[in-house]
Enzyme design. Structure first.
Site, PDB file in Angstrom:
ATOM      1  N   ASP A  45       0.877  -1.167   0.000  1.00 26.34           N
ATOM      2  CA  ASP A  45       0.000   0.000   0.000  1.00 26.34           C
ATOM      3  C   ASP A  45       0.917   1.220   0.000  1.00 26.34           C
ATOM      4  O   ASP A  45       1.866   1.290   0.794  1.00 26.34           O
ATOM      5  CB  ASP A  45      -0.843   0.053   1.278  1.00 26.34           C
ATOM      6  CG  ASP A  45      -2.018  -0.903   1.263  1.00 26.34           C
ATOM      7  OD1 ASP A  45      -2.066  -1.781   0.393  1.00 26.34           O
ATOM      8  OD2 ASP A  45      -2.870  -0.785   2.161  1.00 26.34           O
ATOM      9  N   SER A  75       8.879   3.944   4.787  1.00 25.45           N
ATOM     10  CA  SER A  75       9.996   3.669   3.894  1.00 25.45           C
ATOM     11  C   SER A  75       9.558   3.605   2.440  1.00 25.45           C
ATOM     12  O   SER A  75       8.485   4.062   2.077  1.00 25.45           O
ATOM     13  CB  SER A  75      10.693   2.374   4.301  1.00 25.45           C
ATOM     14  OG  SER A  75      12.002   2.355   3.781  1.00 25.45           O
ATOM     15  N   HIS A  78       4.656  -7.389   0.130  1.00 22.03           N
ATOM     16  CA  HIS A  78       4.278  -8.638  -0.522  1.00 22.03           C
ATOM     17  C   HIS A  78       5.022  -8.768  -1.847  1.00 22.03           C
ATOM     18  O   HIS A  78       5.604  -7.807  -2.353  1.00 22.03           O
ATOM     19  CB  HIS A  78       2.767  -8.665  -0.730  1.00 22.03           C
ATOM     20  CG  HIS A  78       1.989  -8.599   0.552  1.00 22.03           C
ATOM     21  ND1 HIS A  78       1.342  -9.682   1.094  1.00 22.03           N
ATOM     22  CD2 HIS A  78       1.784  -7.564   1.424  1.00 22.03           C
ATOM     23  CE1 HIS A  78       0.760  -9.332   2.238  1.00 22.03           C
ATOM     24  NE2 HIS A  78       1.017  -8.046   2.453  1.00 22.03           N
TER      25      HIS A  78
END
Length: 259
Positions: A86, A227, A142
């Protein structure tokens, strides 16, 4: 004012000592007192959380939260490449003949980013994608496409901000910050590199995947502070969707390209 305070908690730090103090506080039970206002300031959707807000015992636990299994749908097209996080798809472009690319008025060398010329040469004339995670985002990482893990390595020993200001004014943070790199061979025998870039003076990258065969959408790790992720693909390995523009919001599982 609250937002500026929180940003100092999870994005900005001037030195290693301050970073360790910050890390210690966010992991303490005292920091739980900030959870409710943190969710409000960053408009975090509590309905997606795996647990109720009261169950998170620290700001750190809330920050690295898991989501309910149905909160993110993984695109099922076997040829698709999905967003691994996201965040904000901040930049995308072509890697040139010299194995460099240009972001925010700075040139980035893949030799510097990946650690040696042999690794970098593989991605000449390929594609780079930069995804930025703000404090509001879900911070689990992911895999964007299935494949075989062929390499893992870490580089760098300290980190500075990788937000908008950090990318403009920092000294090439994407290739100098602490970073953990996973390289995966695709089914078409080409490769991609998932470069996880730390954003604090402490190691904020935590790998969780330990196998060799990784499936699209599978968790690879998480950031304990805000990050950035850089995706590198070999030349002619992928085609980006014609709907991709920068900047744009993306979520885990959203199709961003295809083989």
């Amino acid at each position: 004012m609250k937002k500026k305070i929180y940003q100092s908690f999870v994005e900005l730090s001037g030195n290693r000592f301050n970073s360790y103090l910050l890390k210690a506080f966010t992991k303490s039970k005292m920091s739980k007192l900030l959870n409710k206002s943190f969710v409000k300031v960053y408009n975090i959707d509590e309905a997606e959380m795996e647990k109720t807000l009261d169950e998170y015992e620290s700001l750190q636990e809330l920050f690295i939260r898991n989501l309910k299994s149905e909160a993110r749908l993984i695109d099922q097209d076997p040829n698709s490449i999905i967003s691994p996080v996201d965040g904000i798809l901040a930049d995308v472009g072509e890697i040139n003949d010299n194995c460099t690319f240009h972001v925010k008025n700075q040139d980035y060398s893949l030799i510097e980013m990946l650690g040696n010329e042999k690794r970098a040469e593989k991605y000449k004339n390929g594609t780079y994608i930069i995804l930025y995670l703000s404090p509001s985002h879900y911070h689990r990482i992911h895999t964007p496409v299935s494949g075989t893990v062929v390499g893992k390595w870490a580089l760098g020993n300290k980190s500075y901000p990788v937000n908008e200001m950090g990318l403009k004014l920092g000294k090439r943070p994407l290739s100098k910050n602490f970073r953990f790199i996973t390289e995966v061979r695709l089914r078409n025998t080409k490769h991609y590199a998932l470069v996880k870039v730390g954003a604090m003076n402490v190691n904020s990258i935590h790998p969780t995947f330990t196998g060799n065969e990784v499936q699209k959408g599978e968790e690879m790790g998480y950031f304990s502070f805000g990050s950035t992720v850089v995706l590198l693909f070999e030349n002619n390995a992928i085609a980006l969707g014609d709907y991709i523009e920068t900047p744009m919001d993306v979520k885990v599982g959203m199709k961003i390209g295809s083989f």
